[in-house]
Write an enzyme that holds these catalytic residues in place. Structure first.
Site, PDB file in Angstrom:
ATOM      1  N   ASN A  80      42.932  48.042  38.678  1.00  0.00           N
ATOM      2  CA  ASN A  80      42.286  46.304  38.556  1.00  0.00           C
ATOM      3  C   ASN A  80      41.184  47.187  37.103  1.00  0.00           C
ATOM      4  O   ASN A  80      40.170  47.497  37.289  1.00  0.00           O
ATOM      5  CB  ASN A  80      40.996  46.408  39.730  1.00  0.00           C
ATOM      6  N   ARG A 109      45.640  43.913  39.725  1.00  0.00           N
ATOM      7  CA  ARG A 109      45.123  42.729  39.923  1.00  0.00           C
ATOM      8  C   ARG A 109      44.709  42.221  39.233  1.00  0.00           C
ATOM      9  O   ARG A 109      44.391  42.567  37.503  1.00  0.00           O
ATOM     10  CB  ARG A 109      43.611  42.818  40.370  1.00  0.00           C
ATOM     11  N   HIS A 140      38.517  34.725  44.174  1.00  0.00           N
ATOM     12  CA  HIS A 140      38.134  36.014  45.801  1.00  0.00           C
ATOM     13  C   HIS A 140      39.166  36.348  46.745  1.00  0.00           C
ATOM     14  O   HIS A 140      39.019  36.571  47.728  1.00  0.00           O
ATOM     15  CB  HIS A 140      36.909  35.401  46.021  1.00  0.00           C
ATOM     16  N   ARG A 157      25.064  33.586  38.482  1.00  0.00           N
ATOM     17  CA  ARG A 157      26.052  32.302  38.550  1.00  0.00           C
ATOM     18  C   ARG A 157      24.611  31.499  38.939  1.00  0.00           C
ATOM     19  O   ARG A 157      24.543  31.590  40.539  1.00  0.00           O
ATOM     20  CB  ARG A 157      27.195  32.399  39.107  1.00  0.00           C
ATOM     21  N   GLU A 185      39.957  44.251  48.641  1.00  0.00           N
ATOM     22  CA  GLU A 185      40.857  43.867  47.978  1.00  0.00           C
ATOM     23  C   GLU A 185      41.833  44.351  48.067  1.00  0.00           C
ATOM     24  O   GLU A 185      43.467  44.280  47.345  1.00  0.00           O
ATOM     25  CB  GLU A 185      39.807  43.152  47.020  1.00  0.00           C
TER      26      GLU A 185
END
Ligand code: AMP
Length: 398
Positions: free
Chosen positions: A7, A88, A177, A236, A379
């Site tokens: 990743n 990823r 996600h 955010r 993940e």
């Protein structure tokens, strides 16, 4: 076989070696070059290695990580059956709606997608090229954060904008996600022993997103064309009235770059509280009487409950509400407050089970028609499963 998961981010590379059958993590490591010199940490069973290195780019970080697996005798001995490297990749656009073996043609496609995710895809691609260079004989597979949302029906993925925007410019809801939402979908189905479920999955970490899953298929999600949309997050903004942005540009002379910075890095819990983007600190501050910290948590919860309700309407009810990621897995008060008033949806929280919860756990009351699950997201396992699927589809042992 083993899959090495990579990743590659803008200041860290995380990697793990996973046995694809047992799904056990055998090696886990990270190179972090946010400070100089860069720091590498690797864990392998009870062994732990760390060191400082001169690393200045994602490429050098991946080289360092894979070099370490080649050179350290203990690690090398563990890497006896690596069948592929699974990377990823944040954005697959409409080009890649599932994991894919990386070829030159795929890399050309990934380059085209850099416009859609300028902060992420170029870095992901750099990681891929470094891994190809370091381990030329090993298949490399890209697994996408957007892929789980490729099943969104047209009504859910299309914004109320002129046709040209969606059809020619590609401005549609992609969702993100996906690796986490996909993992939680499988895990919830396993825990509840059935796949015919209406799931609302709340991934609440630094980034926050919610998705609606029917019978294992994603039908709606809160993040949009970019990861800015939807829930209020650490830094955010989540969804805001687009007219407000026009107003801010006109009357406060904000440029596109200003908006980009403010909405992505200076808004959300941080902007609201003026204090922190970390929910733990905000809760402490709110408990000590800091009103702005209190308001930031209320705004976060209001949007979350509102979105859960909207998503329940999309699904026609909820069989299980899932909490995951940093806040979802760890925050007893946020889960308690998020579930307040959701009894009309058949979701009854068991307060004691919520308090003592160690994920993975079901924290609904016995009588509750809908379940409330807290799942530790994984993940990496979505990357492993998808990489194995790609290998098997090519007739290779996975
Ligand atoms: P993630 O992006 O999944 O690693 O989540 C990171 C975020 O989880 C942090 O910024 C914190 O806001 C939040 N978090 C982690 N532990 C807790 C906790 N015990 N209570 C509240 N929030 C937490």
């Amino acid at each position: 076989v083993q899959i090495l998961v990579v990743n590659t981010g803008s200041s860290t590379v995380k990697f793990s070696l996973v046995d694809s059958t047992s799904e056990q993590v055998q090696i886990a490591g990270q190179v972090d070059w946010s400070d100089h010199p860069a720091q590498m940490q690797v864990r392998c069973g009870s062994e732990h290695y760390s060191g400082k290195y001169a690393v200045n780019s994602p490429r050098e970080a991946v080289q360092l990580a894979l070099g370490q697996l080649d050179e350290n005798p203990v690690l090398k001995a563990r890497c006896s059956a690596v069948a592929a490297v699974g990377h990823r990749v944040v954005h697959g656009g409409t080009l890649f709606q599932a994991g894919v073996r990386i070829t030159d043609e795929v890399k050309r496609g990934l380059k085209q997608l850099c416009d859609l995710a300028p902060l992420h895809n170029p870095i992901n691609l750099e990681g891929i090229e470094a891994a190809q260079h370091a381990w030329p004989g090993i298949p490399q597979v890209a697994v996408f954060d957007t892929a789980f949302h490729a099943t969104l029906p047209a009504a859910a993925r299309t914004f109320g904008l002129p046709q040209q925007w969606s059809e020619e410019w590609g401005l549609r809801r992609y969702g993100f996600h996906g690796l986490s939402h996909a993992y939680c979908t499988d895990r919830a189905s396993t825990m509840l022993g059935r796949r015919d479920l209406r799931l609302v999955i709340c991934h609440l970490g630094q980034g926050c997103s919610l998705s609606a899953v029917r019978n294992g298929v994603c039908v709606d999600t809160s993040m949009g064309f970019t990861p800015l949309d939807g829930l209020v997050m650490g830094t955010r903004s989540g969804s805001v009235d687009p007219g407000l942005l026009i107003h801010a540009m006109r009357h406060h002379r904000l440029s596109a770059d200003d908006l980009d910075r403010i909405l992505n890095r200076e808004s959300g819990l941080l902007g609201l509280s003026g204090l922190s983007n970390d929910m733990r600190q905000l809760q402490e501050a709110a408990d000590a009487g800091n009103q702005r910290a209190g308001l930031s948590i209320e705004v976060f919860l209001h949007r979350l409950r509102q979105t859960i309700g909207a998503t329940a309407a999309v699904l026609g009810g909820i069989d299980a509400l899932v909490f995951t990621a940093g806040i979802g897995e760890n925050s007893v008060p946020i889960r308690r407050r998020a579930c307040e008033g959701l009894e009309f949806l058949g979701l009854h929280l068991d307060q004691a089970a919520n308090e003592r919860c160690r994920p993975d756990a079901d924290i609904a009351t016995k009588e509750s028609p809908g379940r409330i699950l807290v799942l530790r997201t994984h993940e990496d396992l979505t990357i492993v499963r998808e990489t194995v699927r790609v290998l098997r589809a090519e007739g290779q042992p996975g």
